[in-house]
Scaffold this active site. Structure first.
Site, mmCIF file in Angstrom:
data_model
loop_
_atom_site.group_PDB
_atom_site.id
_atom_site.type_symbol
_atom_site.label_atom_id
_atom_site.label_comp_id
_atom_site.label_asym_id
_atom_site.label_seq_id
_atom_site.Cartn_x
_atom_site.Cartn_y
_atom_site.Cartn_z
ATOM 1 N N SER A 19 0.836 -1.193 0.000
ATOM 2 C CA SER A 19 0.000 0.000 0.000
ATOM 3 C C SER A 19 0.880 1.256 0.000
ATOM 4 O O SER A 19 1.683 1.443 -0.914
ATOM 5 C CB SER A 19 -0.970 -0.040 1.185
ATOM 6 O OG SER A 19 -2.013 0.912 1.032
ATOM 7 N N ASP A 79 -9.872 -3.167 -6.096
ATOM 8 C CA ASP A 79 -9.364 -2.559 -4.868
ATOM 9 C C ASP A 79 -10.237 -1.359 -4.490
ATOM 10 O O ASP A 79 -10.312 -0.386 -5.249
ATOM 11 C CB ASP A 79 -7.914 -2.110 -5.080
ATOM 12 C CG ASP A 79 -7.206 -1.710 -3.797
ATOM 13 O OD1 ASP A 79 -7.845 -1.083 -2.932
ATOM 14 O OD2 ASP A 79 -6.003 -2.016 -3.664
ATOM 15 N N HIS A 100 -8.240 -4.748 -1.248
ATOM 16 C CA HIS A 100 -7.033 -4.020 -0.871
ATOM 17 C C HIS A 100 -6.204 -4.869 0.080
ATOM 18 O O HIS A 100 -6.602 -5.141 1.204
ATOM 19 C CB HIS A 100 -7.392 -2.693 -0.212
ATOM 20 C CG HIS A 100 -6.179 -1.828 0.060
ATOM 21 N ND1 HIS A 100 -5.447 -1.257 -0.955
ATOM 22 C CD2 HIS A 100 -5.559 -1.484 1.220
ATOM 23 C CE1 HIS A 100 -4.442 -0.574 -0.440
ATOM 24 N NE2 HIS A 100 -4.472 -0.699 0.878
#
Length: 340
Positions: free
Chosen positions: A143, A271, A299
Protein backbone atom coordinates in the site's frame (compact mmCIF):
# COMPACT_ATOMS: atom_id res chain seq x y z
CA UNK A 1 5.36 -7.68 -25.08
CA UNK A 2 2.83 -6.24 -22.65
CA UNK A 3 4.18 -5.47 -19.19
CA UNK A 4 0.64 -5.63 -17.71
CA UNK A 5 -0.70 -9.18 -17.42
CA UNK A 6 -3.46 -11.01 -15.51
CA UNK A 7 -2.48 -12.34 -12.09
CA UNK A 8 -3.04 -16.04 -11.39
CA UNK A 9 -4.93 -15.28 -8.15
CA UNK A 10 -8.26 -17.01 -7.65
CA UNK A 11 -10.30 -15.98 -4.58
CA UNK A 12 -11.59 -18.63 -2.22
CA UNK A 13 -15.05 -19.77 -3.26
CA UNK A 14 -17.75 -17.40 -2.04
CA UNK A 15 -15.17 -14.84 -0.93
CA UNK A 16 -14.66 -12.80 -4.10
CA UNK A 17 -16.36 -9.60 -2.89
CA UNK A 18 -13.79 -6.81 -2.67
CA UNK A 19 -14.74 -5.75 0.84
CA UNK A 20 -14.74 -9.35 2.07
CA UNK A 21 -11.24 -9.78 0.61
CA UNK A 22 -10.09 -6.52 2.22
CA UNK A 23 -11.49 -7.25 5.70
CA UNK A 24 -11.13 -11.03 5.96
CA UNK A 25 -7.38 -11.05 6.77
CA UNK A 26 -8.14 -8.97 9.89
CA UNK A 27 -10.67 -11.56 11.07
CA UNK A 28 -8.33 -14.53 10.76
CA UNK A 29 -5.84 -15.59 13.48
CA UNK A 30 -2.61 -13.58 13.33
CA UNK A 31 0.43 -15.55 12.18
CA UNK A 32 2.72 -16.25 15.14
CA UNK A 33 6.11 -14.66 14.56
CA UNK A 34 8.99 -13.76 16.90
CA UNK A 35 11.08 -10.64 16.41
CA UNK A 36 14.06 -8.70 17.66
CA UNK A 37 13.59 -4.93 17.80
CA UNK A 38 16.31 -2.49 16.76
CA UNK A 39 16.24 1.31 16.90
CA UNK A 40 17.91 2.78 13.82
CA UNK A 41 18.91 6.40 14.37
CA UNK A 42 18.52 8.72 11.39
CA UNK A 43 20.73 11.62 10.24
CA UNK A 44 18.19 14.26 11.35
CA UNK A 45 18.04 13.01 14.95
CA UNK A 46 14.87 10.96 14.61
CA UNK A 47 14.66 7.16 14.43
CA UNK A 48 12.81 4.24 12.87
CA UNK A 49 12.11 0.90 14.51
CA UNK A 50 13.24 -2.29 12.80
CA UNK A 51 11.60 -5.67 13.42
CA UNK A 52 13.96 -8.57 12.62
CA UNK A 53 12.27 -11.96 12.31
CA UNK A 54 13.59 -14.67 14.63
CA UNK A 55 15.33 -17.00 14.22
CA UNK A 56 17.70 -15.28 11.80
CA UNK A 57 19.88 -17.18 9.31
CA UNK A 58 23.34 -18.05 10.61
CA UNK A 59 25.23 -17.12 7.45
CA UNK A 60 26.12 -13.46 6.85
CA UNK A 61 25.52 -13.87 3.12
CA UNK A 62 21.94 -15.16 3.54
CA UNK A 63 19.56 -13.20 1.28
CA UNK A 64 17.85 -10.21 2.92
CA UNK A 65 14.14 -9.41 2.55
CA UNK A 66 12.95 -5.92 3.54
CA UNK A 67 9.28 -5.04 4.01
CA UNK A 68 7.73 -1.55 4.15
CA UNK A 69 4.21 -1.47 5.59
CA UNK A 70 1.12 0.53 4.66
CA UNK A 71 -0.53 3.57 6.21
CA UNK A 72 -0.65 3.13 10.00
CA UNK A 73 0.48 -0.48 9.60
CA UNK A 74 3.30 -2.36 11.29
CA UNK A 75 4.58 -5.70 12.45
CA UNK A 76 1.15 -6.69 13.74
CA UNK A 77 -0.59 -6.10 10.40
CA UNK A 78 -1.87 -9.45 9.08
CA UNK A 79 -0.16 -9.04 5.69
CA UNK A 80 3.15 -8.20 7.37
CA UNK A 81 3.14 -11.34 9.51
CA UNK A 82 2.20 -13.53 6.53
CA UNK A 83 4.79 -12.13 4.14
CA UNK A 84 7.64 -11.92 6.68
CA UNK A 85 6.95 -15.46 7.94
CA UNK A 86 6.89 -16.83 4.39
CA UNK A 87 10.17 -15.11 3.45
CA UNK A 88 11.82 -16.31 6.66
CA UNK A 89 10.71 -19.89 5.98
CA UNK A 90 12.57 -19.69 2.66
CA UNK A 91 15.79 -18.95 4.54
CA UNK A 92 15.81 -15.18 3.99
CA UNK A 93 16.84 -12.67 6.67
CA UNK A 94 13.49 -10.88 7.00
CA UNK A 95 13.09 -7.39 8.44
CA UNK A 96 10.41 -4.71 8.52
CA UNK A 97 11.20 -1.02 8.74
CA UNK A 98 8.45 0.81 10.60
CA UNK A 99 7.88 4.33 9.35
CA UNK A 100 8.43 7.11 11.87
CA UNK A 101 5.99 6.83 14.75
CA UNK A 102 4.59 3.45 13.65
CA UNK A 103 6.67 1.28 15.98
CA UNK A 104 6.25 0.78 19.70
CA UNK A 105 7.21 4.38 20.57
CA UNK A 106 6.39 7.80 19.08
CA UNK A 107 9.09 9.38 16.96
CA UNK A 108 11.09 12.33 18.26
CA UNK A 109 10.38 15.06 15.71
CA UNK A 110 7.13 16.89 14.88
CA UNK A 111 7.13 15.43 11.36
CA UNK A 112 6.07 11.83 10.72
CA UNK A 113 5.97 9.96 7.37
CA UNK A 114 4.08 10.14 4.10
CA UNK A 115 3.57 8.26 0.83
CA UNK A 116 6.49 9.84 -0.98
CA UNK A 117 9.02 10.00 1.87
CA UNK A 118 11.91 7.94 0.50
CA UNK A 119 14.84 9.29 2.55
CA UNK A 120 14.50 6.94 5.54
CA UNK A 121 14.18 3.83 3.37
CA UNK A 122 17.20 4.94 1.33
CA UNK A 123 19.23 5.38 4.52
CA UNK A 124 18.14 1.98 5.85
CA UNK A 125 18.96 0.12 2.62
CA UNK A 126 22.37 1.80 2.67
CA UNK A 127 22.95 0.50 6.20
CA UNK A 128 22.01 -3.01 5.04
CA UNK A 129 24.51 -2.74 2.18
CA UNK A 130 27.27 -2.08 4.73
CA UNK A 131 26.17 -4.81 7.17
CA UNK A 132 25.59 -7.53 4.59
CA UNK A 133 27.69 -6.58 1.55
CA UNK A 134 27.63 -10.09 0.04
CA UNK A 135 23.90 -10.77 0.50
CA UNK A 136 21.27 -10.46 -2.23
CA UNK A 137 18.58 -8.03 -1.10
CA UNK A 138 14.97 -7.59 -2.19
CA UNK A 139 12.52 -4.98 -0.88
CA UNK A 140 8.73 -5.11 -0.88
CA UNK A 141 6.21 -2.43 -0.01
CA UNK A 142 2.52 -2.76 0.78
CA UNK A 143 0.00 0.00 0.00
CA UNK A 144 1.63 3.32 1.07
CA UNK A 145 4.93 1.44 1.45
CA UNK A 146 4.60 0.19 -2.11
CA UNK A 147 4.15 3.69 -3.51
CA UNK A 148 7.13 4.88 -1.48
CA UNK A 149 9.30 1.99 -2.68
CA UNK A 150 8.47 2.50 -6.36
CA UNK A 151 9.24 6.21 -6.04
CA UNK A 152 12.56 5.33 -4.39
CA UNK A 153 13.68 2.87 -7.05
CA UNK A 154 12.66 5.28 -9.82
CA UNK A 155 14.63 8.09 -8.18
CA UNK A 156 17.77 5.99 -7.67
CA UNK A 157 17.96 4.29 -11.05
CA UNK A 158 19.17 0.76 -11.69
CA UNK A 159 22.41 1.01 -9.72
CA UNK A 160 21.53 3.45 -6.96
CA UNK A 161 20.38 0.82 -4.47
CA UNK A 162 21.84 -2.48 -3.29
CA UNK A 163 18.69 -4.33 -4.34
CA UNK A 164 18.15 -7.22 -6.73
CA UNK A 165 14.49 -6.33 -7.13
CA UNK A 166 11.43 -4.57 -5.73
CA UNK A 167 7.84 -5.70 -5.16
CA UNK A 168 4.87 -3.35 -4.67
CA UNK A 169 1.49 -4.65 -3.49
CA UNK A 170 -1.78 -2.70 -3.67
CA UNK A 171 0.13 0.57 -4.08
CA UNK A 172 -1.88 3.83 -4.43
CA UNK A 173 0.11 5.08 -7.41
CA UNK A 174 -2.22 8.04 -8.08
CA UNK A 175 -2.74 9.56 -4.64
CA UNK A 176 -5.32 12.16 -5.68
CA UNK A 177 -7.47 9.58 -7.47
CA UNK A 178 -7.16 7.21 -4.50
CA UNK A 179 -8.19 9.96 -2.07
CA UNK A 180 -11.27 10.47 -4.25
CA UNK A 181 -12.03 6.72 -4.27
CA UNK A 182 -11.79 6.52 -0.47
CA UNK A 183 -14.29 9.36 -0.14
CA UNK A 184 -17.07 7.46 -1.90
CA UNK A 185 -19.55 4.81 -0.75
CA UNK A 186 -18.50 2.02 1.60
CA UNK A 187 -14.85 3.00 1.15
CA UNK A 188 -15.49 5.97 3.44
CA UNK A 189 -15.44 3.43 6.32
CA UNK A 190 -11.79 2.66 5.53
CA UNK A 191 -11.03 6.37 5.30
CA UNK A 192 -12.66 7.03 8.67
CA UNK A 193 -10.72 4.20 10.35
CA UNK A 194 -7.34 5.36 9.01
CA UNK A 195 -8.00 9.04 9.75
CA UNK A 196 -8.90 8.20 13.35
CA UNK A 197 -5.51 6.53 13.87
CA UNK A 198 -3.64 9.42 12.24
CA UNK A 199 -5.52 12.05 14.27
CA UNK A 200 -4.84 10.31 17.58
CA UNK A 201 -1.10 10.56 16.94
CA UNK A 202 -1.33 14.26 16.02
CA UNK A 203 -3.43 15.02 19.12
CA UNK A 204 -0.79 13.32 21.30
CA UNK A 205 1.94 15.41 19.65
CA UNK A 206 -0.08 18.60 20.07
CA UNK A 207 -0.09 17.97 23.82
CA UNK A 208 3.71 17.78 24.06
CA UNK A 209 5.19 19.56 21.02
CA UNK A 210 4.75 22.79 19.11
CA UNK A 211 3.59 21.74 15.66
CA UNK A 212 3.66 23.98 12.57
CA UNK A 213 -0.11 23.59 12.18
CA UNK A 214 -2.71 26.34 12.18
CA UNK A 215 -5.59 24.29 13.58
CA UNK A 216 -6.93 23.29 16.97
CA UNK A 217 -7.75 19.81 18.25
CA UNK A 218 -11.41 20.56 17.53
CA UNK A 219 -10.65 21.56 13.95
CA UNK A 220 -8.46 18.47 13.54
CA UNK A 221 -11.36 16.28 14.63
CA UNK A 222 -13.60 17.76 11.95
CA UNK A 223 -11.29 16.85 9.06
CA UNK A 224 -13.35 14.09 7.48
CA UNK A 225 -11.47 13.19 4.29
CA UNK A 226 -7.91 12.52 3.21
CA UNK A 227 -8.08 15.62 1.04
CA UNK A 228 -8.85 17.74 4.10
CA UNK A 229 -6.38 15.97 6.41
CA UNK A 230 -3.51 16.00 3.93
CA UNK A 231 -4.15 19.68 3.15
CA UNK A 232 -4.16 20.77 6.80
CA UNK A 233 -1.72 18.28 8.37
CA UNK A 234 0.41 16.18 6.00
CA UNK A 235 1.30 19.03 3.65
CA UNK A 236 2.43 21.66 6.21
CA UNK A 237 4.28 19.07 8.34
CA UNK A 238 6.33 17.83 5.39
CA UNK A 239 7.00 20.88 3.25
CA UNK A 240 4.19 20.73 0.69
CA UNK A 241 2.04 23.75 -0.18
CA UNK A 242 -1.23 21.82 -0.28
CA UNK A 243 -2.77 18.37 -0.57
CA UNK A 244 -2.71 18.73 -4.36
CA UNK A 245 1.00 19.55 -4.28
CA UNK A 246 1.65 16.57 -2.00
CA UNK A 247 -0.34 14.15 -4.14
CA UNK A 248 1.35 15.32 -7.34
CA UNK A 249 4.91 15.13 -6.01
CA UNK A 250 4.53 11.97 -3.90
CA UNK A 251 2.64 9.74 -6.37
CA UNK A 252 4.91 7.08 -7.87
CA UNK A 253 2.64 6.23 -10.79
CA UNK A 254 4.05 9.01 -12.96
CA UNK A 255 7.49 7.36 -12.63
CA UNK A 256 6.70 3.76 -13.66
CA UNK A 257 8.25 4.37 -17.06
CA UNK A 258 11.54 5.40 -15.44
CA UNK A 259 12.13 2.32 -13.26
CA UNK A 260 15.31 0.40 -14.15
CA UNK A 261 15.40 -2.10 -11.26
CA UNK A 262 13.55 -5.42 -11.80
CA UNK A 263 10.13 -4.69 -10.29
CA UNK A 264 6.91 -6.63 -9.72
CA UNK A 265 3.63 -4.80 -9.04
CA UNK A 266 0.65 -6.78 -7.71
CA UNK A 267 -2.78 -5.17 -7.91
CA UNK A 268 -6.47 -6.06 -7.71
CA UNK A 269 -8.83 -4.42 -10.20
CA UNK A 270 -11.54 -4.26 -7.52
CA UNK A 271 -9.36 -2.56 -4.87
CA UNK A 272 -11.78 -0.29 -2.94
CA UNK A 273 -8.97 2.15 -2.14
CA UNK A 274 -8.37 2.96 -5.81
CA UNK A 275 -10.15 3.85 -9.06
CA UNK A 276 -10.76 0.88 -11.34
CA UNK A 277 -8.94 2.54 -14.22
CA UNK A 278 -5.84 3.57 -12.29
CA UNK A 279 -3.30 1.94 -14.59
CA UNK A 280 -4.98 3.44 -17.63
CA UNK A 281 -4.13 6.85 -16.14
CA UNK A 282 -0.42 6.07 -15.79
CA UNK A 283 2.48 6.13 -18.28
CA UNK A 284 3.57 2.93 -20.01
CA UNK A 285 5.73 0.96 -17.55
CA UNK A 286 9.38 0.39 -18.38
CA UNK A 287 10.69 -2.98 -19.53
CA UNK A 288 11.98 -3.60 -15.98
CA UNK A 289 8.43 -3.57 -14.59
CA UNK A 290 5.91 -6.42 -14.57
CA UNK A 291 2.38 -5.57 -13.42
CA UNK A 292 0.04 -8.42 -12.48
CA UNK A 293 -3.61 -7.44 -12.06
CA UNK A 294 -6.16 -9.80 -10.48
CA UNK A 295 -9.87 -9.38 -11.16
CA UNK A 296 -10.53 -9.77 -7.44
CA UNK A 297 -8.49 -9.39 -4.26
CA UNK A 298 -9.61 -6.14 -2.66
CA UNK A 299 -7.03 -4.02 -0.87
CA UNK A 300 -4.12 -6.16 0.39
CA UNK A 301 -6.49 -9.13 0.56
CA UNK A 302 -5.77 -11.88 -1.98
CA UNK A 303 -7.24 -14.63 0.23
CA UNK A 304 -7.21 -17.97 -1.58
CA UNK A 305 -8.08 -21.56 -0.71
CA UNK A 306 -5.44 -24.26 -1.04
CA UNK A 307 -5.99 -27.85 0.03
CA UNK A 308 -9.15 -26.82 1.83
CA UNK A 309 -7.52 -24.05 3.89
CA UNK A 310 -7.61 -20.27 3.52
CA UNK A 311 -4.23 -18.70 2.84
CA UNK A 312 -2.46 -15.71 1.36
CA UNK A 313 -1.81 -15.81 -2.38
CA UNK A 314 0.06 -12.55 -1.88
CA UNK A 315 2.65 -14.15 0.41
CA UNK A 316 2.91 -17.15 -1.91
CA UNK A 317 3.46 -14.92 -4.95
CA UNK A 318 6.11 -12.89 -3.14
CA UNK A 319 7.96 -16.09 -2.23
CA UNK A 320 7.88 -17.29 -5.80
CA UNK A 321 9.43 -14.01 -6.91
CA UNK A 322 12.10 -14.18 -4.19
CA UNK A 323 13.08 -17.65 -5.38
CA UNK A 324 13.29 -16.42 -8.98
CA UNK A 325 15.56 -13.50 -8.11
CA UNK A 326 17.69 -15.56 -5.71
CA UNK A 327 18.41 -18.00 -8.54
CA UNK A 328 20.06 -15.27 -10.62
CA UNK A 329 23.86 -15.61 -10.35
CA UNK A 330 25.34 -13.24 -7.79
CA UNK A 331 27.69 -11.77 -10.40
CA UNK A 332 24.75 -10.41 -12.40
CA UNK A 333 23.33 -8.68 -9.32
CA UNK A 334 26.68 -7.08 -8.61
CA UNK A 335 27.07 -5.92 -12.21
CA UNK A 336 23.60 -4.38 -12.50
CA UNK A 337 22.80 -3.37 -8.90
CA UNK A 338 25.88 -1.85 -7.31
CA UNK A 339 25.43 -0.24 -3.86
CA UNK A 340 24.74 3.48 -4.06
Amino acid sequence: MSRIVPADFRPARGLSNRHVQTLLPRLRPLTTLARDTEILNLPDGDFVELAWVRPAPMHEDAPVFVLFHGLEGGFDSPYAREILAAASALGWRAVMMHFRGCGQAPNRLPRAYHSGDTADAYWFIGQLARRYPRAIKVAAGVSLGGNMLLKLVAEQGGDGLDLAGAIAISAPLDLAACADALNRGFSRHYQRYLLKSLKLKIIAKMATDTLPLSLSSYQLGRLDSFWAYDNEVTAPLHGFSSASDYYRRASAGRLVGDIELPTLILHAADDPFMPGDMFERLPTPSDAVRIEIASHGGHVGFVESRQGRLGSWMARRVCRQLQDWASVPRQLHVMTNRPG
